[in-house]
Design an enzyme around this catalytic site. Sequence first.
Site, short mmCIF file in Angstrom:
data_model
loop_
_atom_site.label_atom_id
_atom_site.label_comp_id
_atom_site.label_asym_id
_atom_site.label_seq_id
_atom_site.Cartn_x
_atom_site.Cartn_y
_atom_site.Cartn_z
N ASP A 65 -0.46 4.40 0.75
CA ASP A 65 -0.90 5.39 1.73
C ASP A 65 -0.14 5.18 3.03
OD1 ASP A 65 -2.52 2.96 2.24
OD2 ASP A 65 -3.47 4.18 3.78
N HIS B 168 0.85 -1.20 0.00
CA HIS B 168 0.00 0.00 0.00
C HIS B 168 0.88 1.24 0.00
CE1 HIS B 168 0.48 0.99 4.35
NE2 HIS B 168 0.45 -0.33 4.55
N GLU C 295 -5.16 1.63 3.11
CA GLU C 295 -5.02 0.57 4.10
C GLU C 295 -4.94 1.13 5.51
OE1 GLU C 295 -3.27 -2.30 6.82
OE2 GLU C 295 -2.36 -0.39 6.19
N GLU C 296 -4.23 2.22 5.68
CA GLU C 296 -4.02 2.75 7.02
C GLU C 296 -5.30 3.34 7.62
OE1 GLU C 296 -1.57 2.01 8.58
OE2 GLU C 296 0.29 2.07 7.43
N HIS D 184 4.20 3.67 12.28
CA HIS D 184 3.11 4.42 12.91
C HIS D 184 3.61 5.39 13.98
CE1 HIS D 184 -0.41 1.49 11.76
NE2 HIS D 184 0.53 1.53 10.83
N ASP E 140 6.51 1.04 5.98
CA ASP E 140 5.08 0.72 6.00
C ASP E 140 4.31 1.69 5.13
OD1 ASP E 140 2.61 -0.30 6.73
OD2 ASP E 140 2.51 0.84 8.59
#
Length: 454
Positions: A92, A90, A156-157, A423, A123
């Site tokens: 995003d 992903h 996705e996030e 994150h 990520d």
Amino acid sequence: MTAHPISETVASLMPRAKAELAELVAFQSVADPAQFPKSECEAAANWVADALRAEDFQDVALLDTPDGTQSVYGFLPGPAGAPTVLLYAHYDVQPPLDESAWLSPPFELTERDGRWFGRGAADCKGGFIMHLLALRALKANGGVPVSVKVIAEGSEEQGTGGLERYAEAHPDLLAADTIVIGDTGNFRVGLPTVTATLRGMTMLRVTLDTLEGNLHSGQFGGAAPDALAAMIQLLASLRAEDGTTTVDGLATDADWQGLQYPEAEFRADAKVLDGVELIGTGTVADRIWARPAVTVIGIDCPPVVGATPSLQATARAQVSLRVPPGQDVAEATQLLTAHLKAHAPWGARVAVEQVGQGQAFRADISSPAYTSMAQAMETAYPGEKMQSSGMGGSIPLCNTLATLYPEAEILLIGLSEPEAQIHAVNESVSPEELERLSVAEALFLQNYAESKRA
């Protein structure tokens, strides 16, 4: 020992990979237009599409998914009769949080202490670059031996489910014999790991109303019900004194069978302050892979700077509940909703809105594709054997794909090992991991194609 040709090729491609990752990281592709312009996601999607076209992918398309974002698709045909492998990542990313806490700009890839720092570096923009590296290495060493589909998700996030719903409406699009989800990570740097389980997730937004409007705390405080105080009390009901999640009716006693996570290593990875205790009971692996975990991820309340002596009439919070395999997310959502409504103090009016959901996932690590991956990882990581672990995070698409394609094998690998701090501020990727996992993925595709011919 002579290096494998694939390893040599990937090593030679790393400078290009770094430059491309820097370009991709520069897009502020947070899939929330309330925080960042939608144009940033659209630009990142176009970058991914152009990268696929440059690698001779066909049918490259920007898919408008029902949540208002775009996923990028492409197809690279392989030899006649070859199996089809779907590669997922992903583009995003999570918001950067407190930009002042970053040691370098979050959207500027920066090398420091042997790692590359930037939001999405691990990520999962790095995961897309990993796929490119693997395919380029195969092209330089006899060609790609399988047909390849690539899907790069755009939300996705946010957990808004756009790609899941799009795939359900177009079930032939992502059909494959094997699926490689490039969005998890090794247990630690240098230890090749596939992810056996993912926790599911439900996200609820709860609003409490107690007054028609804010009131002076001196004139009315002590008798008038304060919505913010009510919210604090309600949220506190979600945990026991030791920090264990306590949602009425939700089991919290499952055990993890498999690779364990030593407490000292976990404390170091999580950067727990000296003297501060871990929460919950059981092993660390029990707590983060086998049991539910509630987190309050946001509260609307007056900031300290500029606060006035007022009782708050309304309070709002967002609550995330991670749900392990074996527990149904829809049922967990109902239990959490009922708990929030039952435990609101003082008769406060409660409204609960669901804003995200995804089922847990359990992979079949005894499947033939995992044998091919184990062989590939042993070559990419000399002296190490492939391990399997759980992952506390959620990738809702996995269950959608497993339902749509029950015969497909699903493997989960990626760049998000503990040092990556995904994150969080100062997210980074290890270039050595990017290199070795790209080698592993390329060798896996070779091994998998050979196993299908046998």
